[in-house]
Design a protein around this motif. Structure first.
Motif, short mmCIF file in Angstrom:
data_model
loop_
_atom_site.label_atom_id
_atom_site.label_comp_id
_atom_site.label_asym_id
_atom_site.label_seq_id
_atom_site.Cartn_x
_atom_site.Cartn_y
_atom_site.Cartn_z
N PRO A 73 -23.35 -3.09 -32.91
CA PRO A 73 -24.00 -4.34 -32.52
C PRO A 73 -23.12 -5.56 -32.85
N GLY A 74 -23.05 -6.48 -31.90
CA GLY A 74 -22.28 -7.70 -32.07
C GLY A 74 -20.85 -7.59 -31.57
N ALA A 75 -20.37 -6.36 -31.33
CA ALA A 75 -18.99 -6.18 -30.85
C ALA A 75 -18.85 -6.77 -29.44
N GLU A 76 -17.75 -7.45 -29.21
CA GLU A 76 -17.45 -7.99 -27.87
C GLU A 76 -16.64 -6.95 -27.12
N ILE A 77 -17.14 -6.58 -25.94
CA ILE A 77 -16.52 -5.54 -25.13
C ILE A 77 -15.95 -6.17 -23.86
N THR A 78 -14.71 -5.82 -23.54
CA THR A 78 -14.07 -6.28 -22.30
C THR A 78 -13.64 -5.06 -21.50
N ALA A 79 -14.11 -4.97 -20.27
CA ALA A 79 -13.68 -3.91 -19.37
C ALA A 79 -12.71 -4.49 -18.36
N THR A 80 -11.71 -3.71 -18.01
CA THR A 80 -10.74 -4.13 -17.00
C THR A 80 -10.66 -3.06 -15.91
N ALA A 81 -10.34 -3.51 -14.71
CA ALA A 81 -10.13 -2.59 -13.59
C ALA A 81 -8.92 -3.08 -12.81
N VAL A 82 -8.04 -2.15 -12.47
CA VAL A 82 -6.85 -2.46 -11.69
C VAL A 82 -6.83 -1.54 -10.48
N LEU A 83 -6.76 -2.11 -9.28
CA LEU A 83 -6.70 -1.33 -8.05
C LEU A 83 -5.34 -0.62 -7.98
N THR A 84 -5.37 0.71 -7.90
CA THR A 84 -4.13 1.48 -7.89
C THR A 84 -3.83 2.15 -6.56
N ALA A 85 -4.85 2.29 -5.69
CA ALA A 85 -4.62 2.91 -4.39
C ALA A 85 -5.66 2.45 -3.39
N VAL A 86 -5.21 2.25 -2.14
CA VAL A 86 -6.09 1.91 -1.03
C VAL A 86 -5.82 2.93 0.07
N GLU A 87 -6.85 3.74 0.39
CA GLU A 87 -6.73 4.75 1.43
C GLU A 87 -7.89 4.55 2.40
#
Length: 124
Positions: A73-87
Protein backbone atom coordinates in the motif's frame (compact mmCIF):
# COMPACT_ATOMS: atom_id res chain seq x y z
CA UNK A 1 1.55 6.72 -38.25
CA UNK A 2 1.99 3.48 -36.35
CA UNK A 3 5.71 2.87 -36.03
CA UNK A 4 7.90 0.77 -33.79
CA UNK A 5 9.06 2.71 -30.78
CA UNK A 6 5.79 4.45 -29.92
CA UNK A 7 5.50 4.35 -26.14
CA UNK A 8 3.52 5.55 -23.16
CA UNK A 9 3.40 5.31 -19.39
CA UNK A 10 0.51 4.83 -16.98
CA UNK A 11 0.72 5.37 -13.24
CA UNK A 12 -1.20 4.40 -10.13
CA UNK A 13 -0.73 4.10 -6.39
CA UNK A 14 -1.36 0.87 -4.52
CA UNK A 15 -4.56 1.44 -2.55
CA UNK A 16 -7.38 -0.60 -1.04
CA UNK A 17 -9.17 -1.10 -4.36
CA UNK A 18 -6.27 -2.53 -6.37
CA UNK A 19 -4.87 -5.05 -3.91
CA UNK A 20 -4.98 -8.81 -4.46
CA UNK A 21 -7.34 -9.13 -1.49
CA UNK A 22 -9.79 -6.58 -2.91
CA UNK A 23 -9.69 -7.93 -6.47
CA UNK A 24 -10.01 -11.56 -5.42
CA UNK A 25 -6.77 -12.69 -7.07
CA UNK A 26 -5.19 -13.42 -3.69
CA UNK A 27 -5.68 -12.66 -0.04
CA UNK A 28 -2.81 -10.26 0.66
CA UNK A 29 -2.79 -6.46 0.81
CA UNK A 30 -0.33 -6.12 -2.11
CA UNK A 31 -0.66 -4.77 -5.67
CA UNK A 32 -2.81 -7.27 -7.57
CA UNK A 33 -1.53 -8.95 -10.72
CA UNK A 34 -4.79 -8.08 -12.57
CA UNK A 35 -4.26 -4.41 -11.62
CA UNK A 36 -0.71 -4.55 -12.97
CA UNK A 37 -1.94 -6.11 -16.21
CA UNK A 38 -4.64 -3.44 -16.59
CA UNK A 39 -2.07 -0.69 -16.06
CA UNK A 40 0.18 -2.23 -18.72
CA UNK A 41 -2.77 -2.49 -21.14
CA UNK A 42 -3.63 1.14 -20.50
CA UNK A 43 -0.08 2.20 -21.36
CA UNK A 44 -0.19 0.19 -24.60
CA UNK A 45 -3.59 1.59 -25.58
CA UNK A 46 -2.39 5.12 -24.85
CA UNK A 47 0.84 4.67 -26.83
CA UNK A 48 -0.93 4.19 -30.15
CA UNK A 49 -4.28 5.97 -29.67
CA UNK A 50 -3.24 9.28 -31.32
CA UNK A 51 -2.06 7.44 -34.45
CA UNK A 52 -5.19 5.38 -35.11
CA UNK A 53 -7.64 6.07 -37.95
CA UNK A 54 -10.83 7.95 -37.06
CA UNK A 55 -13.39 5.61 -35.49
CA UNK A 56 -10.78 3.01 -34.49
CA UNK A 57 -9.46 1.79 -31.17
CA UNK A 58 -7.40 -1.15 -29.97
CA UNK A 59 -8.48 -4.16 -27.96
CA UNK A 60 -6.30 -6.43 -25.88
CA UNK A 61 -5.97 -9.99 -27.17
CA UNK A 62 -3.02 -11.54 -25.36
CA UNK A 63 -0.91 -10.83 -22.31
CA UNK A 64 2.11 -12.84 -21.26
CA UNK A 65 3.59 -11.32 -18.12
CA UNK A 66 5.57 -12.27 -15.08
CA UNK A 67 4.78 -10.57 -11.77
CA UNK A 68 8.24 -10.53 -10.21
CA UNK A 69 7.80 -8.93 -6.78
CA UNK A 70 5.12 -7.49 -4.50
CA UNK A 71 4.35 -3.82 -3.92
CA UNK A 72 2.59 -2.69 -0.76
CA UNK A 73 0.00 0.00 0.00
CA UNK A 74 1.17 3.49 -0.93
CA UNK A 75 3.70 2.28 -3.51
CA UNK A 76 3.73 4.30 -6.74
CA UNK A 77 3.54 2.01 -9.77
CA UNK A 78 4.51 3.04 -13.31
CA UNK A 79 3.74 0.80 -16.28
CA UNK A 80 5.38 1.33 -19.65
CA UNK A 81 4.56 -0.04 -23.09
CA UNK A 82 6.72 0.15 -26.20
CA UNK A 83 5.38 -0.85 -29.62
CA UNK A 84 7.79 -3.45 -31.03
CA UNK A 85 5.93 -4.79 -34.08
CA UNK A 86 3.12 -3.79 -36.43
CA UNK A 87 1.65 -6.59 -38.57
CA UNK A 88 -1.51 -5.31 -40.23
CA UNK A 89 -4.03 -4.82 -37.43
CA UNK A 90 -1.86 -6.75 -34.90
CA UNK A 91 0.27 -4.65 -32.56
CA UNK A 92 2.91 -6.16 -30.26
CA UNK A 93 4.25 -4.34 -27.21
CA UNK A 94 6.97 -4.92 -24.64
CA UNK A 95 5.44 -4.00 -21.29
CA UNK A 96 6.89 -3.47 -17.85
CA UNK A 97 5.94 -2.15 -14.44
CA UNK A 98 8.13 -0.62 -11.74
CA UNK A 99 7.86 0.70 -8.23
CA UNK A 100 10.47 2.70 -6.30
CA UNK A 101 12.46 -0.49 -5.68
CA UNK A 102 12.67 -1.45 -9.36
CA UNK A 103 11.01 -3.81 -11.84
CA UNK A 104 7.91 -5.58 -10.52
CA UNK A 105 6.61 -7.11 -13.74
CA UNK A 106 7.39 -7.49 -17.43
CA UNK A 107 6.16 -9.22 -20.55
CA UNK A 108 4.63 -9.02 -24.01
CA UNK A 109 1.16 -7.72 -24.89
CA UNK A 110 -0.75 -8.02 -28.17
CA UNK A 111 -3.54 -5.66 -29.21
CA UNK A 112 -5.59 -5.44 -32.41
CA UNK A 113 -6.87 -2.36 -34.18
CA UNK A 114 -10.65 -2.52 -34.56
CA UNK A 115 -13.39 -0.28 -35.88
CA UNK A 116 -15.37 0.79 -32.81
CA UNK A 117 -18.83 0.51 -34.40
CA UNK A 118 -18.21 -2.86 -36.06
CA UNK A 119 -16.71 -4.27 -32.87
CA UNK A 120 -19.64 -3.15 -30.71
CA UNK A 121 -22.11 -4.46 -33.30
CA UNK A 122 -20.81 -7.97 -32.54
CA UNK A 123 -22.45 -7.82 -29.11
CA UNK A 124 -25.76 -9.71 -28.86
Amino acid sequence: MLEKGLSARSETVVAAGNTAAAMGSGDLEVFATPAMVALMENAAMTAVAPELPEGSTTVGAEMNVTHIKPSGPGAEITATAVLTAVEGRKLTFNVGARDAEGMIGEGVHIRYIVDRAKFMAKLG
